[in-house]
Write a protein that holds these residues in place. Structure first.
Motif, short mmCIF file in Angstrom:
data_model
loop_
_atom_site.label_atom_id
_atom_site.label_comp_id
_atom_site.label_asym_id
_atom_site.label_seq_id
_atom_site.Cartn_x
_atom_site.Cartn_y
_atom_site.Cartn_z
N LEU A 178 -22.11 -3.88 -37.34
CA LEU A 178 -21.43 -4.72 -36.35
C LEU A 178 -21.27 -4.02 -35.02
N ASP A 179 -21.75 -2.80 -34.94
CA ASP A 179 -21.67 -2.04 -33.69
C ASP A 179 -22.87 -2.38 -32.81
N PHE A 180 -22.62 -3.01 -31.67
CA PHE A 180 -23.74 -3.22 -30.76
C PHE A 180 -23.38 -2.85 -29.33
N TYR A 201 -14.11 -3.52 -29.03
CA TYR A 201 -13.76 -2.17 -28.60
C TYR A 201 -12.55 -2.10 -27.66
N GLY A 202 -12.15 -3.21 -27.06
CA GLY A 202 -11.03 -3.15 -26.12
C GLY A 202 -11.46 -2.61 -24.78
N ALA A 203 -11.01 -1.42 -24.44
CA ALA A 203 -11.33 -0.80 -23.15
C ALA A 203 -12.81 -0.50 -23.04
N ALA A 227 -20.71 -12.22 -18.76
CA ALA A 227 -19.31 -12.22 -19.20
C ALA A 227 -19.21 -12.43 -20.70
N TRP A 228 -20.11 -13.25 -21.26
CA TRP A 228 -20.14 -13.44 -22.72
C TRP A 228 -20.49 -12.15 -23.43
N PHE A 229 -21.44 -11.40 -22.88
CA PHE A 229 -21.79 -10.11 -23.47
C PHE A 229 -20.57 -9.18 -23.43
N TYR A 230 -19.89 -9.17 -22.29
CA TYR A 230 -18.70 -8.32 -22.15
C TYR A 230 -17.58 -8.76 -23.09
N PHE A 241 -3.90 -6.79 -28.25
CA PHE A 241 -3.97 -6.14 -26.95
C PHE A 241 -2.69 -6.29 -26.12
N ASN A 242 -1.75 -7.07 -26.57
CA ASN A 242 -0.56 -7.35 -25.77
C ASN A 242 0.62 -6.51 -26.27
#
Length: 555
Positions: free
Chosen positions: A99-101, A158-160, A148-151, A234-235
């Motif tokens: 699942l790591d890409f 990964y978050g940050a 933006a979808w990729f991001y 994240f909050n």
């Protein structure tokens, strides 16, 4: 001279027999920067290349009914020795994680950046400048949404992240060690990108352009980004307190901010309110309202665009049906996923009560002498179905093959009854190999086309939409965000979730007294996500952003 992409390949053996002078010749199978930007139609191909990457990732299970569903409490992948077992059982690590890409998605972002960086260098044919100026402006908006979808997919994993908007080459080696931006910085970047892209994109596309990015796609993804940022993951999540850059920069916000929920709600509402010519741009798929099972099911085996917002049109195929339809010589499917009892138990009774709630009417013992079930085309009277399966949410019948269910399968031209023969060695109706048969007695029915025959002798292919965001999700995003922002749910929360429930003729909320509390409604909304988006590859990430994964997975 930088080469952007390769359209051919050298034969390795030719290098062994060619003269030394051959290596001094510029190969003609490469397209250079100058080739692309001097011809707008070549640049247009680069935009299409970015579109082709929308479900990229290599084994990450984000395709239709992808294997990622077997890393949740929805199902188990029982077909021999799948990679997803490592994820489901906690046997993965940083160097062994399908699942790591991180790398592949940044490669995709780089391709998008190539277009956005060089868009001003594109040359237009004479007398076509005005046409192409409008077209290219839209392409910029489309590529920004795709990037933006990729991001977003990186953000939920990964978050940050490092925000990359420029092209770095080998001459920039000293700049390649780039620090991560904080989650809030990534979110702000994406929100700005998506809003600006939305302003440059049309609300609707004609049939020849279905699948291209729209204003609604940009705004829906913006809402999804803001909802993720407002969620417990994240909050103000103090688990990430020590995750910092080398300079000590805090990467995950440590202070809970309730207003983030309101930002998400407002963004979702902007999508729900979109109109064109006085009519809503999106409506829930609702062509068969008198048949709530089919009203939900048909959108997963047809190309219906009513509620599809951000999606990819898949080519005609048999692979999806073959992977899901129960295995055996009659069906000719593989039936690779054993649906869990936990998933089955998530479907409410038709009166709106959860099965364990007093007054639900749920029965665990005995069979129904006579009942009616939908076989995908027509409704039939059937005998001796377990009372466990009587009077459930219509989405249950559209989503899961269970003992006694009926299926009008084109391969036989007649109605079939689903029967479970255990995970044994059966050379007639099961695969003659242990470890390939269903283990729970339930298979996935969602996505399967009842009018399709997957036997090679009479193959009829199915065209589908692979939908990443559809309207029902926006309704639930709005309900969730407003419920979390307020002290208790109000009419707006109930109306949003009831839009989704009404499509399948489920009774509106509130029903129980607990539905009138924030906590009770939270449970209802989370369960609504689970059944509405079953096997759509969302739950893996939903349970993480809600911070309930440790409670619902691994059982």
């Amino acid at each position: 001279m930088r080469r952007i992409f390769k359209i051919g390949a050298f034969c390795l053996c030719s290098l062994c027999i060619a003269s030394c002078n051959y290596l001094d010749v510029e190969p003609n199978e490469f397209v250079t920067d100058e080739d692309v930007w001097s011809d707008v139609r070549q640049a247009e191909k680069l935009v299409n290349r970015v579109y082709s990457l929308i479900d990229n990732g290599g084994g990450n299970g984000i395709n239709v009914a992808g294997e990622i569903t077997a890393a949740t409490d929805e199902s188990k992948h029982h077909w021999e020795n799948p990679w997803i077992w490592k994820i489901a059982q906690g046997g993965w690590n940083p160097s062994d994680n399908n699942l790591d890409f991180w790398r592949s998605r940044y490669e995709d972002i780089r391709i998008a950046n190539q277009f956005l960086t060089n868009v001003d260098n594109i040359k237009f044919p004479e007398n076509e400048e005005s046409y192409w100026a409008i077209k290219i402006a839209q392409y910029v908006g489309e590529v920004r949404v795709l990037r933006a979808w990729f991001y977003y997919q990186l953000l939920e994993r990964y978050g940050a992240l490092p925000i990359m908007t420029e092209i770095l080459g080998s001459e920039d080696i000293s700049r390649l060690k780039i620090p991560r931006n904080s989650v809030d910085e990534v979110v702000n970047f994406l929100v700005t990108e998506l809003q600006e892209a939305a302003d440059a994109l049309p609300k609707v596309r004609d049939n020849s352009e279905k699948g291209r990015m729209t204003m609604g796609a940009a705004l829906a993804l913006k809402a999804k980004v803001l909802l993720l940022n407002a969620s417990p993951l994240f909050n103000g999540n103090t688990m990430y307190a020590d995750v910092k850059n080398y300079d000590g920069k805090q990467l995950f916000n440590q202070v809970y901010d309730k207003k983030k929920w309101l930002l998400a709600a407002n963004a979702a509402k902007a999508v729900l309110d979109l109109e064109e010519g006085g009519m809503p741009v999106y409506t829930l798929a609702d062509k068969y309202h008198d048949n709530p099972v089919k009203n939900y099911a048909y959108q997963f085996y047809t190309r219906d665009y009513d509620e599809s917002i951000l999606f990819k049109i898949r080519g005609n195929e048999t692979a999806v049906d073959q992977a899901l339809i129960p295995n055996g010589t009659t069906f000719n499917g593989n039936g690779k996923y054993s649906v869990t009892q936990e998933m089955v138990d998530s479907y409410e009774m038709v009166n709106g009560y959860p099965i364990k709630e007093p007054g639900s009417g749920y029965q665990t013992e005995g069979t129904q002498a006579m009942t009616t079930l939908f076989d995908g085309i027509s409704t039939f009277r059937v005998r001796n179905v377990s009372k466990r399966f009587i009077d459930r949410d219509p989405r249950f019948y559209a989503t899961i093959f269970f003992q006694g269910t009926v299926w009008r399968y084109e391969a036989t031209g007649r109605q079939m009854h689903y029967s479970y023969w255990d995970n044994g060695y059966n050379d007639k109706e099961g695969w003659p190999k242990k470890g390939t048969n269903c283990e729970s007695g339930y298979n996935i029915r969602k996505w399967c086309n009842p009018e399709m025959n997957i036997k090679p002798s009479n193959s009829v292919t199915t065209g589908r939409i692979q939908c990443f965001i559809r309207l029902s999700e926006v309704y639930l995003m709005y309900a969730e965000a407003m419920n979390e922002y307020q002290a208790k749910p109000d009419k707006e929360v109930f109306d949003a979730i009831n839009k989704v429930r009404d499509r399948v003729s489920m009774p509106g909320l509130p029903i129980l007294e607990t539905d009138k509390t924030q906590k009770g409604m939270r449970a209802r909304i989370q369960n609504e996500y689970k059944v509405e988006f079953a096997f759509e590859n969302k739950r893996f990430f939903d349970v993480r952003r809600w911070m309930i994964a440790k409670d619902v997975l691994g059982k």
